[in-house]
Scaffold this active site. Structure first.
Site, PDB file in Angstrom:
ATOM      1  N   ASP A  88       0.806  -1.223   0.000  1.00  0.00           N
ATOM      2  CA  ASP A  88       0.000   0.000   0.000  1.00  0.00           C
ATOM      3  C   ASP A  88       0.839   1.273   0.000  1.00  0.00           C
ATOM      4  O   ASP A  88       0.316   2.364   0.294  1.00  0.00           O
ATOM      5  CB  ASP A  88      -0.957   0.007   1.201  1.00  0.00           C
ATOM      6  CG  ASP A  88      -2.090  -0.980   0.998  1.00  0.00           C
ATOM      7  OD1 ASP A  88      -2.639  -1.028  -0.118  1.00  0.00           O
ATOM      8  OD2 ASP A  88      -2.421  -1.714   1.946  1.00  0.00           O
ATOM      9  N   ASP A 143      -7.091  -3.759  -5.702  1.00  0.00           N
ATOM     10  CA  ASP A 143      -6.675  -2.477  -5.119  1.00  0.00           C
ATOM     11  C   ASP A 143      -5.232  -2.115  -5.502  1.00  0.00           C
ATOM     12  O   ASP A 143      -4.861  -0.946  -5.562  1.00  0.00           O
ATOM     13  CB  ASP A 143      -6.733  -2.509  -3.581  1.00  0.00           C
ATOM     14  CG  ASP A 143      -7.873  -3.316  -3.019  1.00  0.00           C
ATOM     15  OD1 ASP A 143      -8.321  -4.260  -3.686  1.00  0.00           O
ATOM     16  OD2 ASP A 143      -8.311  -3.033  -1.896  1.00  0.00           O
TER      17      ASP A 143
HETATM   18  N1  GLY Z   1      -7.292  -1.495   0.078  1.00  0.00           N
HETATM   19  C1  GLY Z   1      -8.275  -1.855   0.995  1.00  0.00           C
HETATM   20  C2  GLY Z   1      -9.642  -1.341   0.739  1.00  0.00           C
HETATM   21  O1  GLY Z   1      -9.964  -0.804  -0.286  1.00  0.00           O
HETATM   22  O2  GLY Z   1     -10.425  -1.523   1.626  1.00  0.00           O
END
Ligand code: GLY
Length: 395
Positions: free
Chosen positions: A116, A174
């Site tokens: 992330d 994501d």
């Molecule tokens: N990346 C985690 C979410 O979108 O909840």
């Protein structure tokens, strides 16, 4: 029935008869009103956190912020909101706050445990470098891209998403959102291979995560020895074959950005397919249910975060597509979603929430952050407002 001529005459008379203060109010658009409210909320949040140890993530049942340490995947969104608010308001209160809160994340450039890093560092340092370019921010971003690249597996052709759980090599949709940082680094003095990794990750995700109808899988697990797909499933969505709304929004945004950076038309086509699915499945008020295929619809929760992300993405995609019909459909959908978010119940005005937007869903199957305010919804809401304003001046 009155003729349209009579109607406009009566409307003009009514406008003249209005008290002057009402006339002034009526010229303020819902977007400007929502922005003024958001500015007030964000300033109050900054002032409520003088120790700057943790960052706001989502709201508790009493509307106050639950906060997280800089290692949390959402940590970049609060400084990101401050940068976006500075961009739109030019208020130096937000510039100073953005600079201070961005520095809280500095150590994360070496964080090897998460994919992330794009969310965390690109929305803080990246936004800062875009608005106030400087060598320090640039160095942090280049280091972050190198750290992220350590998660790339050439056999799979992707960067690893989660360093936890029961999978061999999980890649979630994501993760498309982390590619922008790799593209940026390759163009700004980093290793050119970073862009190759980003293209590889995008193309593999395009073939493994996107279904024929344009909907997306949340998670695909890969075999690290062969690179083959082991399993396709959901974690945060309603079911393995459903269409988790935020995941779909990440896909629209991520493939749009991948096309902008690479000009690979396969990314444009994928952005269009995922966008078409998203728009086709929106309910009448333009704010999606948390999963497009939840069997509880219409008695289920909406997710403003998915609406905000998709609205922002569509403001960009409508400028990139070469299909004029799609361009106007994307612009209309982007505006419809944004305007819906600018008024209650989605705007948090009149509620106890300390955020800008209400009614987001974080992880419904996990039982966390259901129907609350979430910081990344606010971040993409501000980005959508900035992009909307840019679209108005570009006309
Ligand atoms: N990346 C985690 C979410 O979108 O909840």
């Amino acid at each position: 029935m009155i003729s349209s001529k009579t109607f406009f005459f009566l409307a003009a008379v009514a406008a003249c008869l209005m008290a002057p203060h009402m006339r002034a109010q009526s010229t303020v658009s819902p977007v400007e009103k929502a922005l003024a409210f958001s500015q007030k909320q964000l300033k109050a949040t900054v002032l409520s956190m003088p120790d700057m140890l943790k960052l706001p993530r989502s709201t508790k049942s009493n509307g106050s912020w639950d906060t997280v340490p800089p290692e949390d995947w959402t940590s970049g969104f609060f400084p990101g909101c401050l940068w976006k608010m500075y961009e739109v308001s030019k208020d130096t209160f937000f510039l100073g706050a953005a600079q201070r809160w961005t520095e809280v994340l500095e150590a994360q450039q070496y964080n090897l445990t998460t994919h992330d890093l794009g969310f965390m560092l690109n929305d803080s340092y990246g936004e800062g470098n875009r608005l106030v370019p400087n060598e320090h921010y640039k160095r942090v971003l280049l280091q972050t891209a190198q750290t992220l690249a350590s998660r790339f597996n050439p056999r799979v052709g992707c960067t690893l998403s989660w360093s936890f759980g029961r999978w061999q090599f999980p890649v979630i949709i994501d993760n498309m959102m982390n590619l922008e940082l790799l593209f940026w680094a390759a163009k700004n003095g980093g290793d050119p291979k970073l862009a190759e990794m980003a293209v590889s990750h995008g193309l593999r995700t395009m073939t493994t995560h996107v279904r024929a109808d344009g909907s997306t899988y949340h998670l695909v697990d890969f075999d690290t020895l062969t690179g083959n797909v082991l399993k396709k499933q959901t974690v945060q969505g309603f079911a393995d074959e459903s269409a988790w709304a935020r995941g779909q929004a990440w896909a629209v945004y991520g493939f749009t950005a991948a096309y902008r950076e690479s000009r690979d038309v396969r990314f444009l086509a994928t952005a269009e397919r995922t966008a078409d699915f998203f728009i086709k499945h929106l309910p009448a008020d333009h704010v999606p249910y948390w999963d497009f295929r939840s069997t509880a619809i219409p008695n289920d929760h909406r997710d403003v975060s998915a609406a905000a992300i998709a609205s922002s993405a569509l403001f960009e995609l409508c400028t990139l597509t070469t299909d004029t019909k799609r361009a106007s459909a994307y612009l209309a959908a982007a505006k419809n979603m944004l305007f819906a978010l600018c008024v209650p119940p989605y705007l948090a005005e009149g509620t106890a929430s300390k955020a800008m937007l209400n009614h987001a869903v974080g992880h419904k199957p996990g039982g966390t952050e259901i129907d609350v305010s979430i910081i990344y919804a606010d971040y993409y809401f501000l980005e959508a407002i900035n992009r909307f304003k840019a679209s108005q001046t570009a006309r």
